[in-house]
Enzyme design. Structure first.
Site, PDB file in Angstrom:
ATOM      1  CG  HIS A 213      -0.314  -0.081   2.536  1.00 44.16           C
ATOM      2  ND1 HIS A 213       0.374   0.967   3.101  1.00 44.16           N
ATOM      3  CD2 HIS A 213      -0.261  -1.092   3.453  1.00 44.16           C
ATOM      4  CE1 HIS A 213       0.815   0.627   4.296  1.00 44.16           C
ATOM      5  NE2 HIS A 213       0.451  -0.632   4.534  1.00 44.16           N
ATOM      6  CB  CYS A 229       1.774  -3.733   5.244  1.00 47.83           C
ATOM      7  SG  CYS A 229       0.184  -4.539   5.602  1.00 47.83           S
TER       8      CYS A 229
END
Length: 254
Positions: A213, A229
């Site tokens: 992301h 992440c």
């Protein structure tokens, strides 16, 4: 990861909002990849599917039951949509075929723990599509690279998991593409969900899913600081988001 999951219930929308498989090529003829020139196969034989240039995707029609062996009792059941209201998809690794080389069951990777788990799904329960992209995440170089038809088309420096919350390694796939309601928030303009889960944060919302992301902390790029992440600069994330379709294979390596 926890904030992303919460935001999904509060206002994340799908890029593929029409309910399709998110950029895949629909109605793929798997038999073309399996059948030899004679168009006959040994009934019950297993054939691997996919290559560095092409991957097969199973899109759940209404409900799919996944078993450890073809025709056996299911150990997991999946609906048409996941918890974020995204189409439920699996990555196809191979198929058991009949004598005419038509698949009877697909060997698929599914988005649940343990990471990389596979099982068998009946052909009638899924629709098959293809993608020609793949993603390589190199943790040692802190770099994300996108390939299309085997050729590099995009590469960028990334932030990865901190030593206490490392990014898991292995072979996964893009299983959802989400747009945060706040493009200036911690996930930037988009999140590419992959079928991996944190090896550490097992109690987090939705099991601690991993995503690629954007970020509102550009200083973090190139460092090992995340909860697992993979963060990209927002301009790079936008380019990747537009091309990394659902089902895209993702290899995360050290």
């Amino acid at each position: 990861m926890r904030a992303l999951a919460v935001s999904a219930a509060l206002g994340l929308s799908l890029l593929a909002g029409c309910g399709g498989s998110g950029g895949t090529e629909p109605s793929a003829d798997v038999t073309v990849s399996i059948g030899p020139k004679s168009k006959t196969c040994l009934s019950g034989s297993f054939h691997r599917l996919g290559s560095r240039k092409l991957a097969y995707v199973a899109v759940v029609r209404s409900r799919a039951r996944v078993a450890r062996r073809p025709g056996r009792r299911a150990f997991a059941s999946f609906g048409k949509l996941n918890l974020n209201r995204a189409p439920m998809i699996f990555s196809i690794r191979g198929a058991v075929v009949d004598r005419k080389c038509k698949p009877r069951s697909y060997l698929v990777q599914v988005p649940r723990r343990p990471n990389g788990i596979t099982g068998w799904v009946p052909v009638a329960q899924v629709q098959v599509a293809t993608v020609r992209t793949r993603i390589l995440v190199d943790l040692s170089e802190k770099r994300v690279t996108l390939y299309r038809d085997g050729k590099k088309v995009l590469s960028g420096t990334a932030a990865i998991g901190a030593p206490a919350t490392p990014t898991p390694t292995g072979r996964f796939y893009v299983n959802q593409r989400l747009i945060p309601s706040d493009p200036n928030g911690p996930f930037g303009p988009g999140a590419i969900g992959i079928s991996a889960f944190s090896d550490v944060l097992t109690g987090w919302t939705q099991g601690g899913p991993i995503a690629i992301h954007g970020t509102n902390a550009p200083w973090s790029i190139g460092k090992a600081v995340s909860n697992g992440c993979i963060r990209l600069p927002n301009p790079t994330l936008r380019l990747l988001f537009a091309q990394a379709f659902n089902g895209t294979p993702v290899l995360i390596r050290q």
